[in-house]
Design a protein around this motif. Structure first.
Motif, PDB file in Angstrom:
ATOM      1  N   ALA A  63       0.474  -0.941  -0.250  1.00 28.92           N
ATOM      2  CA  ALA A  63      -0.217  -0.171   0.015  1.00 28.92           C
ATOM      3  C   ALA A  63       1.107   1.127  -0.439  1.00 28.92           C
ATOM      4  O   ALA A  63       0.556   2.154  -0.714  1.00 28.92           O
ATOM      5  CB  ALA A  63      -0.722  -0.222   1.206  1.00 28.92           C
ATOM      6  N   GLU A  64       1.970   1.295   0.282  1.00 28.23           N
ATOM      7  CA  GLU A  64       3.048   2.455   1.073  1.00 28.23           C
ATOM      8  C   GLU A  64       2.935   2.690  -1.043  1.00 28.23           C
ATOM      9  O   GLU A  64       3.829   3.755  -0.747  1.00 28.23           O
ATOM     10  CB  GLU A  64       3.935   2.174   1.682  1.00 28.23           C
ATOM     11  N   HIS A  65       3.947   1.658  -0.761  1.00 30.67           N
ATOM     12  CA  HIS A  65       4.105   1.422  -2.383  1.00 30.67           C
ATOM     13  C   HIS A  65       3.749   2.113  -3.234  1.00 30.67           C
ATOM     14  O   HIS A  65       3.741   3.117  -3.994  1.00 30.67           O
ATOM     15  CB  HIS A  65       5.259   0.362  -2.646  1.00 30.67           C
ATOM     16  N   SER A  66       2.359   1.837  -3.491  1.00 29.35           N
ATOM     17  CA  SER A  66       0.920   1.849  -4.335  1.00 29.35           C
ATOM     18  C   SER A  66       0.762   3.556  -4.198  1.00 29.35           C
ATOM     19  O   SER A  66       0.399   4.238  -5.135  1.00 29.35           O
ATOM     20  CB  SER A  66      -0.356   1.131  -4.332  1.00 29.35           C
ATOM     21  N   TRP A  67       0.612   4.101  -2.642  1.00 27.66           N
ATOM     22  CA  TRP A  67       0.461   5.843  -3.131  1.00 27.66           C
ATOM     23  C   TRP A  67       1.352   6.617  -3.217  1.00 27.66           C
ATOM     24  O   TRP A  67       1.362   7.217  -4.497  1.00 27.66           O
ATOM     25  CB  TRP A  67       0.194   5.888  -0.889  1.00 27.66           C
ATOM     26  N   ARG A  68       2.410   6.145  -3.000  1.00 24.72           N
ATOM     27  CA  ARG A  68       4.095   6.885  -4.108  1.00 24.72           C
ATOM     28  C   ARG A  68       3.769   6.571  -4.962  1.00 24.72           C
ATOM     29  O   ARG A  68       3.669   7.784  -6.072  1.00 24.72           O
ATOM     30  CB  ARG A  68       5.465   6.851  -3.077  1.00 24.72           C
ATOM     31  N   THR A  69       4.098   6.189  -6.049  1.00 19.96           N
ATOM     32  CA  THR A  69       3.442   5.316  -7.166  1.00 19.96           C
ATOM     33  C   THR A  69       2.210   5.698  -7.829  1.00 19.96           C
ATOM     34  O   THR A  69       3.064   6.772  -9.162  1.00 19.96           O
ATOM     35  CB  THR A  69       3.162   3.603  -7.075  1.00 19.96           C
ATOM     36  N   SER A  70       1.049   6.484  -7.233  1.00 20.70           N
ATOM     37  CA  SER A  70       0.144   7.034  -7.873  1.00 20.70           C
ATOM     38  C   SER A  70       0.705   8.387  -7.729  1.00 20.70           C
ATOM     39  O   SER A  70      -0.249   9.129  -8.642  1.00 20.70           O
ATOM     40  CB  SER A  70      -0.695   6.600  -7.276  1.00 20.70           C
ATOM     41  N   VAL A  71       1.280   8.739  -6.950  1.00 19.25           N
ATOM     42  CA  VAL A  71       1.283  10.309  -6.681  1.00 19.25           C
ATOM     43  C   VAL A  71       3.024  10.612  -7.845  1.00 19.25           C
ATOM     44  O   VAL A  71       2.232  11.491  -8.935  1.00 19.25           O
ATOM     45  CB  VAL A  71       1.811  10.942  -5.035  1.00 19.25           C
ATOM     46  N   ILE A  72       3.928   9.407  -7.995  1.00 19.71           N
ATOM     47  CA  ILE A  72       4.740   9.731  -9.137  1.00 19.71           C
ATOM     48  C   ILE A  72       3.413   9.766 -10.635  1.00 19.71           C
ATOM     49  O   ILE A  72       3.750  10.184 -11.468  1.00 19.71           O
ATOM     50  CB  ILE A  72       5.648   8.798  -8.570  1.00 19.71           C
ATOM     51  N   ALA A  73       3.222   9.421 -10.293  1.00 15.32           N
ATOM     52  CA  ALA A  73       2.191   8.342 -11.471  1.00 15.32           C
ATOM     53  C   ALA A  73       1.885   9.988 -12.879  1.00 15.32           C
ATOM     54  O   ALA A  73       1.692  10.472 -13.509  1.00 15.32           O
ATOM     55  CB  ALA A  73       1.298   7.553 -12.221  1.00 15.32           C
ATOM     56  N   ALA A  74       0.835  10.776 -11.621  1.00 14.53           N
ATOM     57  CA  ALA A  74      -0.095  11.725 -11.810  1.00 14.53           C
ATOM     58  C   ALA A  74       0.865  13.503 -12.006  1.00 14.53           C
ATOM     59  O   ALA A  74       1.174  13.799 -12.725  1.00 14.53           O
ATOM     60  CB  ALA A  74      -0.362  12.677 -10.465  1.00 14.53           C
ATOM     61  N   VAL A  75       2.244  12.700 -10.966  1.00 16.43           N
ATOM     62  CA  VAL A  75       3.726  14.537 -10.950  1.00 16.43           C
ATOM     63  C   VAL A  75       4.077  13.431 -12.811  1.00 16.43           C
ATOM     64  O   VAL A  75       3.887  14.755 -13.591  1.00 16.43           O
ATOM     65  CB  VAL A  75       4.475  13.653 -10.378  1.00 16.43           C
ATOM     66  N   LEU A  76       3.995  12.547 -13.425  1.00 20.09           N
ATOM     67  CA  LEU A  76       4.699  12.398 -14.460  1.00 20.09           C
ATOM     68  C   LEU A  76       3.825  12.489 -15.396  1.00 20.09           C
ATOM     69  O   LEU A  76       3.878  12.685 -17.087  1.00 20.09           O
ATOM     70  CB  LEU A  76       4.842  10.764 -14.558  1.00 20.09           C
ATOM     71  N   ALA A  77       2.242  12.351 -15.053  1.00 20.95           N
ATOM     72  CA  ALA A  77       1.716  12.729 -16.484  1.00 20.95           C
ATOM     73  C   ALA A  77       1.338  14.212 -16.823  1.00 20.95           C
ATOM     74  O   ALA A  77       1.070  14.531 -17.562  1.00 20.95           O
ATOM     75  CB  ALA A  77       0.085  12.048 -16.343  1.00 20.95           C
ATOM     76  N   MET A  78       1.097  14.667 -15.383  1.00 20.98           N
ATOM     77  CA  MET A  78       1.532  16.499 -15.623  1.00 20.98           C
ATOM     78  C   MET A  78       3.046  17.073 -16.163  1.00 20.98           C
ATOM     79  O   MET A  78       2.306  18.049 -17.248  1.00 20.98           O
ATOM     80  CB  MET A  78       1.852  17.421 -14.098  1.00 20.98           C
ATOM     81  N   MET A  79       4.056  16.230 -15.902  1.00 18.50           N
ATOM     82  CA  MET A  79       5.027  16.668 -16.972  1.00 18.50           C
ATOM     83  C   MET A  79       4.940  16.445 -18.333  1.00 18.50           C
ATOM     84  O   MET A  79       5.290  17.136 -18.971  1.00 18.50           O
ATOM     85  CB  MET A  79       6.488  15.932 -16.031  1.00 18.50           C
ATOM     86  N   GLU A  80       4.142  15.351 -18.916  1.00 13.80           N
ATOM     87  CA  GLU A  80       4.066  14.548 -20.024  1.00 13.80           C
ATOM     88  C   GLU A  80       3.330  15.065 -20.823  1.00 13.80           C
ATOM     89  O   GLU A  80       3.315  15.367 -22.088  1.00 13.80           O
ATOM     90  CB  GLU A  80       4.158  13.459 -20.172  1.00 13.80           C
ATOM     91  N   GLY A  81       2.022  15.986 -20.210  1.00 10.64           N
ATOM     92  CA  GLY A  81       0.914  16.680 -20.581  1.00 10.64           C
ATOM     93  C   GLY A  81       0.056  15.524 -20.760  1.00 10.64           C
ATOM     94  O   GLY A  81      -1.121  15.604 -21.354  1.00 10.64           O
ATOM     95  N   ALA A  82      -0.199  14.113 -20.018  1.00 12.02           N
ATOM     96  CA  ALA A  82      -0.913  13.407 -19.911  1.00 12.02           C
ATOM     97  C   ALA A  82      -2.500  13.697 -19.076  1.00 12.02           C
ATOM     98  O   ALA A  82      -1.849  14.545 -18.039  1.00 12.02           O
ATOM     99  CB  ALA A  82      -0.512  12.050 -19.372  1.00 12.02           C
ATOM    100  N   ASP A  83      -2.970  13.467 -18.890  1.00 10.34           N
ATOM    101  CA  ASP A  83      -4.440  12.809 -18.162  1.00 10.34           C
ATOM    102  C   ASP A  83      -3.751  12.866 -16.468  1.00 10.34           C
ATOM    103  O   ASP A  83      -3.489  11.073 -15.974  1.00 10.34           O
ATOM    104  CB  ASP A  83      -5.679  12.386 -17.924  1.00 10.34           C
ATOM    105  N   PRO A  84      -3.506  13.250 -15.778  1.00  8.42           N
ATOM    106  CA  PRO A  84      -2.267  12.631 -14.307  1.00  8.42           C
ATOM    107  C   PRO A  84      -3.732  12.013 -12.993  1.00  8.42           C
ATOM    108  O   PRO A  84      -3.042  10.911 -12.852  1.00  8.42           O
ATOM    109  CB  PRO A  84      -2.053  14.363 -13.185  1.00  8.42           C
ATOM    110  N   GLY A  85      -4.929  11.977 -13.368  1.00  9.12           N
ATOM    111  CA  GLY A  85      -5.633  11.454 -12.572  1.00  9.12           C
ATOM    112  C   GLY A  85      -5.987   9.807 -13.548  1.00  9.12           C
ATOM    113  O   GLY A  85      -6.113   8.815 -12.482  1.00  9.12           O
ATOM    114  N   LYS A  86      -5.740  10.680 -13.975  1.00 12.46           N
ATOM    115  CA  LYS A  86      -5.884   8.663 -14.992  1.00 12.46           C
ATOM    116  C   LYS A  86      -4.891   8.180 -14.805  1.00 12.46           C
ATOM    117  O   LYS A  86      -4.468   6.468 -14.580  1.00 12.46           O
ATOM    118  CB  LYS A  86      -6.413   8.704 -16.588  1.00 12.46           C
TER     119      LYS A  86
END
Length: 194
Positions: free
Chosen positions: A43-66
């Motif tokens: 769960a700890e890994h998945s939570w930070r992975t979700s935050v990182i995914a949103a951050v990367l999506a913002m940086m890459e121009g993708a949908d951070p929520g998705k």
């Protein structure tokens, strides 16, 4: 829609939610090979992975929520199969994550069942920028965790760093990885204490 919820759908969905709580207690076992006595939970890994995914999506121009949603469910099957280190996977034949997920949500509300299965299938089979960001987030989180463990005195984590770095696809993930490798894990704190 809320009035369409049957007692059976509510109970089935509640059991799925309860099952997801198991991820708070299941440890990421591969770190034991590196000597980490009390590694983070899934769960700890998945939570930070979700935050990182949103951050990367913002940086890459993708949908951070998705991207964050995809990452949230990326290891949800491990309530049933546990966290199998990569070396152990060569000796096991496991069901696809989509099959495990289908069993997990079999009695959930139909919208939940369809939604969670769609998310997991997209994470496993998709190739959208959001999927790529979610996969990169999984690898980048592992790299950052390895850096934190190394800084805490566990010297045998370099292979996790190397393998994670080699699998990153987006320029944003690669840049964040390089930054993480050149700073201390308390750098965020020091910036504001100066």
């Amino acid at each position: 829609m809320a009035e369409d919820i049957t007692a059976e759908d509510a109970a089935g969905t509640a059991t799925f939610v309860a099952e997801m709580g198991v991820l708070k207690r299941v440890r990421r076992t591969g770190w034991w090979h590196a000597g980490v006595r009390d590694p983070e939970s899934i769960a700890e890994h998945s939570w930070r992975t979700s935050v990182i995914a949103a951050v990367l999506a913002m940086m890459e121009g993708a949908d951070p929520g998705k991207a964050a949603l995809l990452a949230t469910f990326h290891d949800s099957q491990e309530t049933r199969i546990g966290d199998i280190p990569h070396i152990g996977r060569r000796y096991l034949s496991a069901s696809p994550n989509e099959t495990v997920t289908a069993d997990q949500v079999a009695t959930a509300h139909p919208a939940v069942r369809a939604g969670v299965q769609r998310i997991v299938e997209e994470y496993e089979q998709g190739d959208s920028l959001e999927v790529i960001c979610a996969h990169d987030a999984d690898k980048l989180e592992c790299l950052v965790q390895a850096v934190e463990y190394r800084e805490s005195g566990y010297p045998h984590v370099q292979s996790w760093i190397d393998s994670s770095l080699a699998k990153l696809k987006t320029a944003s993930a690669q840049a964040l990885a390089e930054a993480a490798l050149t700073m201390t894990t308390l750098e965020w704190r020091e910036t504001y204490l100066r």
